[in-house]
Design a protein around this motif. Sequence first.
Motif, PDB file in Angstrom:
ATOM      1  N   CYS C  96       0.865  -1.161   0.000  1.00 21.02           N
ATOM      2  CA  CYS C  96       0.000   0.000   0.000  1.00 21.02           C
ATOM      3  C   CYS C  96       0.913   1.225   0.000  1.00 21.02           C
ATOM      4  CB  CYS C  96      -0.902  -0.021   1.229  1.00 21.02           C
ATOM      5  SG  CYS C  96      -2.090   1.295   1.267  1.00 21.02           S
ATOM      6  N   ASP C  97       0.749   2.104  -0.975  1.00 17.69           N
ATOM      7  CA  ASP C  97       1.646   3.240  -1.148  1.00 17.69           C
ATOM      8  C   ASP C  97       3.104   2.769  -1.168  1.00 17.69           C
ATOM      9  OD1 ASP C  97      -0.518   5.059  -1.041  1.00 17.69           O
ATOM     10  OD2 ASP C  97      -0.530   4.860   1.136  1.00 17.69           O
ATOM     11  N   GLY C  98       3.327   1.623  -1.752  1.00 18.27           N
ATOM     12  CA  GLY C  98       4.684   1.100  -1.885  1.00 18.27           C
ATOM     13  C   GLY C  98       5.220   0.385  -0.659  1.00 18.27           C
ATOM     14  N   GLN C  99       4.480   0.410   0.468  1.00 16.10           N
ATOM     15  CA  GLN C  99       4.940  -0.251   1.692  1.00 16.10           C
ATOM     16  C   GLN C  99       4.279  -1.618   1.830  1.00 16.10           C
ATOM     17  OE1 GLN C  99       7.130   1.207   3.930  1.00 16.10           O
ATOM     18  NE2 GLN C  99       7.320   2.664   2.232  1.00 16.10           N
ATOM     19  N   PRO C 100       5.045  -2.663   2.147  1.00 13.85           N
ATOM     20  CA  PRO C 100       4.392  -3.963   2.365  1.00 13.85           C
ATOM     21  C   PRO C 100       3.541  -3.946   3.643  1.00 13.85           C
ATOM     22  CG  PRO C 100       6.732  -4.102   2.842  1.00 13.85           C
ATOM     23  CD  PRO C 100       6.495  -2.737   2.280  1.00 13.85           C
ATOM     24  N   ARG C 101       2.596  -4.900   3.701  1.00 15.23           N
ATOM     25  CA  ARG C 101       1.669  -4.966   4.809  1.00 15.23           C
ATOM     26  C   ARG C 101       2.370  -5.515   6.050  1.00 15.23           C
ATOM     27  NH1 ARG C 101      -2.026  -9.292   6.075  1.00 15.23           N
ATOM     28  NH2 ARG C 101      -3.485  -8.489   7.588  1.00 15.23           N
ATOM     29  N   GLY C 102       2.357  -4.751   7.139  1.00 11.78           N
ATOM     30  CA  GLY C 102       2.984  -5.205   8.376  1.00 11.78           C
ATOM     31  C   GLY C 102       2.026  -6.020   9.218  1.00 11.78           C
ATOM     32  N   ARG C 103       2.543  -6.617  10.285  1.00  6.49           N
ATOM     33  CA  ARG C 103       1.698  -7.457  11.135  1.00  6.49           C
ATOM     34  C   ARG C 103       1.403  -6.827  12.482  1.00  6.49           C
ATOM     35  NH1 ARG C 103       1.246 -12.894  10.054  1.00  6.49           N
ATOM     36  NH2 ARG C 103       1.921 -13.390   7.954  1.00  6.49           N
ATOM     37  N   SER C 104       2.091  -5.738  12.800  1.00  2.39           N
ATOM     38  CA  SER C 104       1.864  -5.133  14.107  1.00  2.39           C
ATOM     39  C   SER C 104       0.460  -4.515  14.151  1.00  2.39           C
ATOM     40  CB  SER C 104       2.892  -4.037  14.368  1.00  2.39           C
ATOM     41  OG  SER C 104       2.576  -2.903  13.580  1.00  2.39           O
ATOM     42  N   ARG C 105      -0.035  -4.317  15.364  1.00  6.21           N
ATOM     43  CA  ARG C 105      -1.334  -3.743  15.566  1.00  6.21           C
ATOM     44  C   ARG C 105      -1.445  -2.388  14.874  1.00  6.21           C
ATOM     45  NH1 ARG C 105      -4.298  -4.739  20.936  1.00  6.21           N
ATOM     46  NH2 ARG C 105      -6.135  -3.437  20.678  1.00  6.21           N
ATOM     47  N   ARG C 106      -0.363  -1.625  15.004  1.00  6.39           N
ATOM     48  CA  ARG C 106      -0.301  -0.296  14.434  1.00  6.39           C
ATOM     49  C   ARG C 106      -0.373  -0.348  12.901  1.00  6.39           C
ATOM     50  NH1 ARG C 106       2.394   4.579  16.170  1.00  6.39           N
ATOM     51  NH2 ARG C 106       3.169   5.531  14.249  1.00  6.39           N
ATOM     52  N   ALA C 107       0.365  -1.316  12.332  1.00  6.81           N
ATOM     53  CA  ALA C 107       0.389  -1.440  10.877  1.00  6.81           C
ATOM     54  C   ALA C 107      -0.981  -1.867  10.350  1.00  6.81           C
ATOM     55  CB  ALA C 107       1.453  -2.449  10.463  1.00  6.81           C
ATOM     56  N   VAL C 108      -1.602  -2.792  11.069  1.00  7.45           N
ATOM     57  CA  VAL C 108      -2.927  -3.267  10.657  1.00  7.45           C
ATOM     58  C   VAL C 108      -3.919  -2.107  10.696  1.00  7.45           C
ATOM     59  CG1 VAL C 108      -4.853  -4.725  11.354  1.00  7.45           C
ATOM     60  CG2 VAL C 108      -2.540  -5.651  11.347  1.00  7.45           C
ATOM     61  N   ARG C 109      -3.835  -1.321  11.754  1.00  2.37           N
ATOM     62  CA  ARG C 109      -4.716  -0.177  11.900  1.00  2.37           C
ATOM     63  C   ARG C 109      -4.500   0.822  10.760  1.00  2.37           C
ATOM     64  NH1 ARG C 109      -5.906   3.197  17.330  1.00  2.37           N
ATOM     65  NH2 ARG C 109      -6.735   1.190  17.886  1.00  2.37           N
ATOM     66  N   ALA C 110      -3.234   1.059  10.427  1.00  3.91           N
ATOM     67  CA  ALA C 110      -2.930   1.993   9.341  1.00  3.91           C
ATOM     68  C   ALA C 110      -3.496   1.470   8.025  1.00  3.91           C
ATOM     69  CB  ALA C 110      -1.418   2.194   9.232  1.00  3.91           C
TER      70      ALA C 110
END
Lengths: 252, 207, 310, 310
Positions: C96-110
């Motif tokens: 998303c916008d060139g960034q891979p999908r993270g697994r942290s709570r914060r990343a999921v929320r973003a």
Amino acid sequence: MRQLDSVAWTGRWKRRPAAEKLCLCLGVMTVSLAVAGPGGQVLIFALMALLTVGLAGVPFWTWLRALLLPAGFLVLGVLTLFVSVGWAEGEAGGGVTLALVPPTDREAAVFVGLRSAACVSALVFLALTTPLPALMTLLRRLGVPRDVADVALLMFRFLWLLFHCLETGRRSQTARLGYASRSRWLRSSALLAAGLLPRALDRGTRMDAGLRARGYDGSLATLSSEERPSLLRLGGIAGGVLVLGGVTAWIG
Amino acid sequence: MHIMEGFLPVGHAVAWTAVSAPVVAYGSWRLIRTVRQNPELKLLLAASGAYVFILSALKIPSVTGSCSHPTGTGLAASLFGPWIAAVLGTIVLLFQALLLAHGGLTTLGANVFSMAIVGPIVAWSLFRGLRGAGVAGAVAIFFAAALGDLATYVVTSFQLAAAFPDPVSGFWGASAKFLSVFALTQIPLAISEGLLTAIVYNLLQRY
Amino acid sequence: MDRLDPAAGPAREASGARPSPDASGAGLSPGGGACVLEARGLGFAYPEAGEVLRGVDLSLHAGERLVLAGANGSGKTTLLLLLAGLLTPREGTLLCDGQPRGRSRRAVRAWHSRVGLVFQDPDDQLFAPTVFEDVSFGPLNQGCDAALTRQRVDRALAALGIADLAERPPHSLSFGQKKRVSIAGVLAMEPGVLLLDEPTAGLDPEACEDLLETLAALAASGTAVVVATHTMDEAWAWADRIALFGGQRIVACGPPEAIFRDLSLLETLHLREPLLFGVARRLADAGLLPPGHPLPRTQAALFSLLSQGT
Amino acid sequence: MDRLDPAAGPAREASGARPSPDASGAGLSPGGGACVLEARGLGFAYPEAGEVLRGVDLSLHAGERLVLAGANGSGKTTLLLLLAGLLTPREGTLLCDGQPRGRSRRAVRAWHSRVGLVFQDPDDQLFAPTVFEDVSFGPLNQGCDAALTRQRVDRALAALGIADLAERPPHSLSFGQKKRVSIAGVLAMEPGVLLLDEPTAGLDPEACEDLLETLAALAASGTAVVVATHTMDEAWAWADRIALFGGQRIVACGPPEAIFRDLSLLETLHLREPLLFGVARRLADAGLLPPGHPLPRTQAALFSLLSQGT
């Protein structure tokens, strides 16, 4: 259920803060239970009827229909109190004797009926002027734990979804003669009840996904658009209830 | 069997509330702990609670021809245990009071005690006991549901008798009186509800 | 067909479509919007149903109108759930916008803030006692304060033309109204990508048109809008680009005209040529439409061309 | 328009349609089938929602294919529930095979056996643990014995082409399969009139076509089939006769060609001219279709006429 609910949502007093209406309802019930005599109960019933139908603008027939169900229980209950049961002990041919209770007890029974009618009129006032979720939100503000209040609010939502499912399910079964005889009735009801449980759980799972897409992680916070209760009006209601208490104590 | 708003004297209303409150509070504590560990259970609990409410709108025929409302809390007890079922039952009773004018706020404590606490506990422990003794599932569920229903009805009659003892024969006379007045409707209903729940149980086994 | 996914090999050959060297990549779209969401080699399997998606590549650009077209059960919904971050892909990457999908709570929320999904059944998303409260749920989860939330809710309700429903409970609304509320609930989170699963299912013709217009306006304001549907006429009328679904993959992806010219491919996928497209194409071939015009996308446009041509 | 309902007065004038002396009556239809179901001056109101139907007249003949066309919320579903005997009309009469609807248990039972209703959402109808049991629900309730029930179930499943699903649990089926099971469940009761509420909603194009073909075959075997829909293209492709809904009434009723010629009426009702009809009409008017042919009802028919005409 649908009719009472829709009156509460569309009524003139819908936007009044739930705290004020609950305060009034509980205050009146307290007066009825703790202070009022027979005359006071009649006064309370009349006042609440006037408030609900006259001021809050609830249609008369809706109001009457809401009273119908409790009325059945009331009549049965009061009639039961009119009769006294006795045991004739030790005599041959003795057994259970039934008798009318003495006049003072009959009066007491009628009083219970009047008191109950007065309280029911206060309950019906609350039910017909206040959407149920507003009361749940209020309970949360009053200290009911957030998770419990969330479950109650979600139950309110699910209940309409399942109610729709039940209604159309029953209709479709009726169209296929599912209620044509008593034995089929039991079978059809069981099919419906059994079928609704997986549907209910499925609804829950799907709603979970739907809410997670909007960032749900355990808390169901929303922004309420309800007006805050005004201290002035709350004070006014408390004053009114005190006056009502005084008047009912005076007329007995 | 709901006790109507205002039917109980103020002392009794307060007393029954005091009896029920700790149980519901404990159930709430368990509920909170459960959903904190597992947020999606919140949705499932709510859906099941709504199911319990909706079951009470399901009219079932009884032998005498009158229709009434099965409680469904027994089922909730078997899903989540009696404590959480008591909380769901309390919410259901509150909803019934405010959406149907059935039951009441001042009598909520008394109704919670008979319908959301005693009934489900009787049904739940009977079911576990009978199953433990090797009784077939459908038979166990029949007795659990029917006797859970009857327990509710007996408790309600006692509650009314305690509030309005008979002038001649006192509490027990009044109990007999209330029991027999409501027996005509409640005993056939309990049997119907037992049968219904047993069929539902069998169907659910097959889903 | 100016875009064809490399993984679509076998079906593409079977259908006779020409392979294209242009793999769906990152960077700028033909329309010029920045690439906001990208999937590479996405695969997914449900424990009960087995594999449902395999080697899916897709890139999505700001302001674009993409239609995922496919028969029921072809995997459209699963792809949307993956893109929305509600399922975890078994293989492949999501950016998303060139960034891979993270697994942290914060990343999921973003991720949820950036990519919004509207479910097919609005009842899966409406939980609160009133419309206003329901729409406020997303912004509050994003951490907006009360004032900003209120502003966003009002804007979302206005965008969908349902400001007057704010105080109504969901159970008193019609299906079409609920649909709009569920979209508003996602829109209030101001996502860069809006995914919609069969948004017009169950709506009557007028409500369909209104909704598609609203979605077009959203795309015009810069949101990438993805619509999954099995109605080919809708895809033809509305899409900038169409991704055709079949056999667990995206079989072809490109501008509508190129996609729908491949009749044999459509047939393989149990899909139909859009009625308007088919009629217009044959009329144009027969010389009944004035030459030099692109094929009309609406009934009105066809009729007006027809009156010019004859 | 060869049939116009007498109660449609105001809207009919507003729409410019010509009034017709031929009120929808009993007796024989143009096609020759006997009148099986008839409504006269039907009115209905819900306690919360107020009046939803007013002065509805409709007659239905054996073997006929009738489409109830109207926007969402125009009262189609309510009319179906009334015709199926699931709601009691506030005013007006209902006749089945010339007999008015009785209130006795026996009469209600006979009505439900004669008039079958398929609900829009198959999940509202499927409650038994297996497809076979679900389809047997109706015949068993009618009092059929086990052998006859089995025979009827098998026949119904075969008619819908789902004999292989008999032992499957309904919740494991796809939407299209569930739809077919719910129709089989009604068909097994062998009704003379089959009412279907939005039967193609949610189906993809191929499933739609298959279902409409199945329904046409049913009508050909003598059942009167009524389909409620808001998809005008479907109405044009399938109907013998169309009843247009609007403003709580049937505003016009007649053969498709007559109905769809009245553009201003369609617009008033928030409906669209069917695409195929519109194109064909304009082409025919421009002399591009060979004269003397009825307007084509399918895309293929249009294209073949077009190739003849040019």
